[in-house]
Design an enzyme around this catalytic site. Structure first.
Site, PDB file in Angstrom:
ATOM      1  CG  ASP A  20      -2.127   0.926   0.985  1.00 23.63           C
ATOM      2  OD1 ASP A  20      -3.267   0.430   0.991  1.00 23.63           O
ATOM      3  OD2 ASP A  20      -1.919   2.160   0.787  1.00 23.63           O
ATOM      4  CE  LYS A  25      -5.301   2.152   4.445  1.00 23.55           C
ATOM      5  NZ  LYS A  25      -6.055   2.079   3.191  1.00 23.55           N
ATOM      6  CG  PHE A 142     -18.473 -12.411  -7.112  1.00 25.70           C
ATOM      7  CD1 PHE A 142     -19.203 -11.567  -7.951  1.00 25.70           C
ATOM      8  CD2 PHE A 142     -17.588 -13.300  -7.695  1.00 25.70           C
ATOM      9  CE1 PHE A 142     -19.047 -11.618  -9.341  1.00 25.70           C
ATOM     10  CE2 PHE A 142     -17.424 -13.368  -9.075  1.00 25.70           C
ATOM     11  CZ  PHE A 142     -18.155 -12.524  -9.904  1.00 25.70           C
ATOM     12  CD  GLU A 145     -17.550  -2.533   2.700  1.00 22.49           C
ATOM     13  OE1 GLU A 145     -17.780  -1.960   3.770  1.00 22.49           O
ATOM     14  OE2 GLU A 145     -17.391  -1.938   1.624  1.00 22.49           O
ATOM     15  CE  LYS A 194     -18.170  -6.899  -8.128  1.00 20.44           C
ATOM     16  NZ  LYS A 194     -17.344  -6.973  -6.970  1.00 20.44           N
ATOM     17  N   GLY A 247     -26.494   1.154  -0.244  1.00 15.36           N
ATOM     18  CA  GLY A 247     -25.396   2.120  -0.158  1.00 15.36           C
ATOM     19  C   GLY A 247     -24.092   1.363  -0.271  1.00 15.36           C
ATOM     20  CB  CYS A 250     -19.847  -2.427  -4.115  1.00 12.76           C
ATOM     21  SG  CYS A 250     -18.427  -2.832  -3.098  1.00 12.76           S
TER      22      CYS A 250
HETATM   23  C1  UGA Z   1     -21.814  -6.041  -2.755  1.00  5.78           C
HETATM   24  C2  UGA Z   1     -22.108  -7.422  -3.339  1.00  5.78           C
HETATM   25  O1  UGA Z   1     -23.111  -8.091  -2.560  1.00  5.78           O
HETATM   26  C3  UGA Z   1     -20.843  -8.299  -3.351  1.00  5.78           C
HETATM   27  O2  UGA Z   1     -21.117  -9.538  -3.991  1.00  5.78           O
HETATM   28  C4  UGA Z   1     -19.751  -7.553  -4.119  1.00  5.78           C
HETATM   29  O3  UGA Z   1     -18.525  -8.279  -4.089  1.00  5.78           O
HETATM   30  C5  UGA Z   1     -19.510  -6.190  -3.493  1.00  5.78           C
HETATM   31  O4  UGA Z   1     -20.748  -5.439  -3.493  1.00  5.78           O
HETATM   32  C6  UGA Z   1     -18.476  -5.485  -4.307  1.00  5.78           C
HETATM   33  O5  UGA Z   1     -18.735  -5.174  -5.472  1.00  5.78           O
HETATM   34  O6  UGA Z   1     -17.335  -5.335  -3.839  1.00  5.78           O
HETATM   35  P1  UGA Z   1     -21.543  -5.045  -0.237  1.00  5.78           P
HETATM   36  O7  UGA Z   1     -21.652  -3.714  -0.896  1.00  5.78           O
HETATM   37  O8  UGA Z   1     -20.434  -5.293   0.709  1.00  5.78           O
HETATM   38  O9  UGA Z   1     -21.411  -6.216  -1.380  1.00  5.78           O
HETATM   39  O10 UGA Z   1     -22.876  -5.329   0.578  1.00  5.78           O
HETATM   40  P2  UGA Z   1     -24.318  -5.993   0.282  1.00  5.78           P
HETATM   41  O11 UGA Z   1     -24.562  -6.991   1.338  1.00  5.78           O
HETATM   42  O12 UGA Z   1     -24.450  -6.440  -1.108  1.00  5.78           O
HETATM   43  O13 UGA Z   1     -25.282  -4.760   0.560  1.00  5.78           O
HETATM   44  C7  UGA Z   1     -25.258  -3.595  -0.258  1.00  5.78           C
HETATM   45  C8  UGA Z   1     -26.361  -2.653   0.143  1.00  5.78           C
HETATM   46  O14 UGA Z   1     -27.630  -3.179  -0.215  1.00  5.78           O
HETATM   47  C9  UGA Z   1     -26.428  -2.350   1.645  1.00  5.78           C
HETATM   48  O15 UGA Z   1     -26.691  -0.980   1.836  1.00  5.78           O
HETATM   49  C10 UGA Z   1     -27.604  -3.185   2.114  1.00  5.78           C
HETATM   50  O16 UGA Z   1     -28.223  -2.667   3.255  1.00  5.78           O
HETATM   51  C11 UGA Z   1     -28.512  -3.111   0.890  1.00  5.78           C
HETATM   52  N1  UGA Z   1     -29.484  -4.224   0.797  1.00  5.78           N
HETATM   53  C12 UGA Z   1     -29.045  -5.503   0.639  1.00  5.78           C
HETATM   54  C13 UGA Z   1     -30.832  -3.949   0.836  1.00  5.78           C
HETATM   55  O17 UGA Z   1     -31.256  -2.775   0.974  1.00  5.78           O
HETATM   56  N2  UGA Z   1     -31.738  -4.985   0.728  1.00  5.78           N
HETATM   57  C14 UGA Z   1     -31.331  -6.267   0.564  1.00  5.78           C
HETATM   58  O18 UGA Z   1     -32.204  -7.165   0.455  1.00  5.78           O
HETATM   59  C15 UGA Z   1     -29.963  -6.538   0.523  1.00  5.78           C
END
Ligand code: UGA
Length: 446
Positions: A20, A25, A142, A145, A194, A247, A250
């Site tokens: 990094d 960090k 995939f 967080e 992706k 939010g 990603c």
């Molecule tokens: C997302 C994808 O799920 C991962 O597969 C991908 O690797 C990642 O982006 C990325 O591109 O790096 P992440 O952003 O960590 O992962 O979290 P998610 O669990 O997908 O949630 C994203 C948002 O959607 C959150 O704000 C969550 O509260 C919201 N959400 C999720 C909803 O509002 N309703 C749902 O049913 C599911």
């Protein structure tokens, strides 16, 4: 994502050096401090540092030459026009090119625009001018967080794209211990998988949020609707939770970047645009519900439960709570908030917000309470205690984690996201929301 990938690859027995350019960090990591909140990460990092398999440095010159595999896991944030900003990827690629050993495989792990693999091949090729043979493989990640370690170790699939299938097969060996299906395809297709996956998941969320808005008007409960839909195997129950919208670092940037890529290549990404639009509406609907419940927000005290964009993370990037709080403050409200992990960072971004020591302090003297992040600990609160300490019992459940009937029985004016029940309850059973609630709230103010 870089730290999780490095730590997990080390856990699989590989010798890993994480680079990094942020020396502070690296120093923190070398001192055993993990810069983000991610369940299980500290343990995996510690275990592999102690075993001598995981190292941290700011020096490309020491890390790149001995490496057979070089992962690029830098940030690709949203640029000014909605495109993916590739400046970090560009400088990382240049630094890698300067130190590359023959037959190294450069692996693009970050979410990068379609064509990035070809671009990296061109950039590195120009630098090494045929002196150093190398390969480029796209290997999108995939993981989510909050469950990143578990997701990395238990992927639904591993996607590898390359112009050289032999290079992809060598990378595939790294993932054999994970026992997951491994798909090998071309570079651009891997990159598109992706974006398409994130876009589909975001579409599911916006779809259910649109259904929620309709349910609210027509007196149906979107949670039950989602349950009924999800039982159909073709639909599936995942990502059908209505709420304040998606939010994070990603979905917002990736959907925007895909729409941008489509538009600048002559497509009309209408569905992606609608997905983004609905997501913004979902956030704003919280504000509308508060206004319907309280009238003017001037000098009202509003409690916010949860700040991070989702539970089990301290990440505030594109967190719906930030936008809502900003708008509440703009309208004259005093905001008090609590989040189990994200408060330190949030305080810097929201200096006017009073950060509380727990959920109960958030409710004290509040005219309304908004649940923004569905942390587990918010599901088992003593709701009676919360309600009794509020000045006015308006509860906006932005993630639909509470039972509307139970909340109404406790005396809350409960408003969920798309739960027909709340409209009936909040006006004591006589239909749409509530001139009398607004009246009551005005009289409190007097
Ligand atoms: C997302 C994808 O799920 C991962 O597969 C991908 O690797 C990642 O982006 C990325 O591109 O790096 P992440 O952003 O960590 O992962 O979290 P998610 O669990 O997908 O949630 C994203 C948002 O959607 C959150 O704000 C969550 O509260 C919201 N959400 C999720 C909803 O509002 N309703 C749902 O049913 C599911």
């Amino acid at each position: 994502m870089g730290l999780v990938t490095g730590a997990c690859l080390a856990d699989l027995g590989n010798d890993v050096t994480c680079v990094d350019i942020d020396e502070a960090k690296v120093a923190r990591l070398n001192a055993g401090q993990i810069p983000i909140y991610e369940p299980g990460l500290e343990e995996v990092v510690g275990r592999n540092v102690r075993a001598g398999r995981l190292h941290f440095t700011s020096s490309y010159a020491s890390a790149v030459p001995p490496a057979q595999f070089i992962y690029i896991a830098v940030n690709t944030p949203a640029g000014q026009a909605g495109e993916a900003d590739m400046s970090q990827a560009r400088s990382a690629t240049q630094s890698i090119a300067q130190h590359l050993s023959p037959d190294a495989i450069i692996i693009n792990k970050s979410t990068m625009p379609i064509g990035t693999g070809d671009w990296v091949t061109m950039m590195v090729g120009r630098y090494v001018e045929g002196r150093v043979p190398f390969h480029v493989v796209s290997n999108p990640e995939f993981l989510r967080e909050g469950s990143a370690i578990v997701d990395f170790m238990n992927p639904d699939r591993v996607v590898l794209g390359s112009t050289d299938p032999e290079a992809a097969k060598i990378v595939a060996e790294l993932y054999v211990p994970l026992n997951a299906p491994i798909m090998i395809t071309d570079l651009r297709t891997a990159e598109m998988i992706k974006y398409a996956s994130n876009a589909f998941l975001a579409t599911k969320i916006s779809f259910i949020n649109e259904m929620a808005a309709i349910c609210e008007r027509l007196g149906a409960d979107v949670k039950e609707v989602a349950r009924g839909m999800g039982l159909d195997k073709r639909v599936g129950p995942a990502f059908l939770e209505a709420g304040v919208g998606y939010g994070g670092s990603c979905f917002p940037k990736d959907i925007m970047a895909l729409a941008h890529m489509a538009a600048v290549h002559g497509c009309h990404p209408q569905l992606l645009r609608a997905v983004m639009d609905i997501n913004h509406d979902a956030r704003r609907s919280v504000l509308i519900k508060i206004r319907e419940g309280l009238g003017s927000l001037e000098d009202r005290r509003i409690g916010v439960l949860g700040l991070a964009f989702k539970p089990n993370t301290d990440d505030l990037r594109e967190a719906p709570a930030l936008e809502i709080i900003h708008l509440l403050v703009q309208e004259g409200a005093h905001v008090q908030a609590f989040d189990p992990a994200a408060m330190e960072m949030a305080q810097r971004m929201l200096p006017s917000v009073h950060m509380c020591s727990d959920a109960y302090e958030v409710a004290e003297g509040a005219h309304a309470l908004i649940l923004m992040t569905d942390w587990n600990e918010f599901k088992s609160l003593n709701m009676r205690r919360l309600k009794d300490s509020m000045l006015y019992p308006l509860l906006i459940d932005g993630r639909n984690i509470y039972d509307p009937q139970e909340m109404a029985a406790l005396g809350f004016h409960y408003r969920g996201m798309g739960r027909g029940y709340d409209t009936a309850q909040s006006s004591n059973g006589n239909g749409a929301a509530s001139a009398d609630v607004v009246e009551a709230s005005r009289s409190i103010r007097v």
